[in-house]
Design an enzyme around this catalytic site. Structure first.
Site, PDB file in Angstrom:
ATOM      1  N   CYS A  37       0.806  -1.205   0.038  1.00 56.52           N
ATOM      2  CA  CYS A  37      -0.084   0.068  -0.005  1.00 56.52           C
ATOM      3  C   CYS A  37       0.888   1.384   0.093  1.00 56.52           C
ATOM      4  O   CYS A  37       1.519   1.432   0.976  1.00 56.52           O
ATOM      5  CB  CYS A  37      -1.143  -0.164   1.261  1.00 56.52           C
ATOM      6  SG  CYS A  37      -1.825   1.500   1.598  1.00 56.52           S
ATOM      7  N   CYS A  40       0.078   3.823   2.558  1.00 56.80           N
ATOM      8  CA  CYS A  40       0.562   3.114   3.718  1.00 56.80           C
ATOM      9  C   CYS A  40       1.944   3.693   4.169  1.00 56.80           C
ATOM     10  O   CYS A  40       2.415   4.149   5.292  1.00 56.80           O
ATOM     11  CB  CYS A  40       0.247   1.826   4.087  1.00 56.80           C
ATOM     12  SG  CYS A  40      -1.217   1.201   3.982  1.00 56.80           S
TER      13      CYS A  40
END
Length: 119
Positions: A37, A40
């Site tokens: 991600c 993230c």
């Protein structure tokens, strides 16, 4: 097990969730994330900074979506990064998405002011 360094971000799993979150002395911010991600990866240094700045006030832990699917499902996590705040052993607030530090601070403060969030 080495002693926890205040202000550091530890991993949380199904096995240690009760100890690290439900029985925590302070409110806990959980960051749900995944290695693949990009948002993230962008928000992780911000979360680490927040953990260091709020050491002694809030514990910060992270859960890998891929390694802890049961924990993610338990919290209804369908997108990452996602955040859940626990206070007094109960969820006090949550949000999804990467954000600048001042926004994360606002979300966290709002969750900690939620009814029932005081300890």
């Amino acid at each position: 097990m080495p002693a926890h360094v205040p202000g550091s971000v530890r991993s949380v799993t199904e096995q240690n969730f009760t100890e690290r979150v439900l029985q925590a002395e302070r409110p806990v911010l959980i960051q749900f994330w995944a290695a693949w991600c990009r948002p993230c990866q962008m928000v992780t240094p911000i979360v680490e900074s927040l953990a260091a700045d709020r050491a002694g006030e809030v514990d910060v832990v992270r859960a890998d979506l891929d390694d802890q699917p049961g924990l993610a499902a338990r919290h209804g996590i369908t997108a990452v990064p996602a955040f859940v705040v626990y206070a007094g052993g109960r969820p006090a607030g949550s949000w999804t998405g990467a954000a600048p530090r001042h926004v994360l601070d606002q979300y966290l403060a709002s969750a900690l002011r939620a009814p029932g969030a005081d300890r």
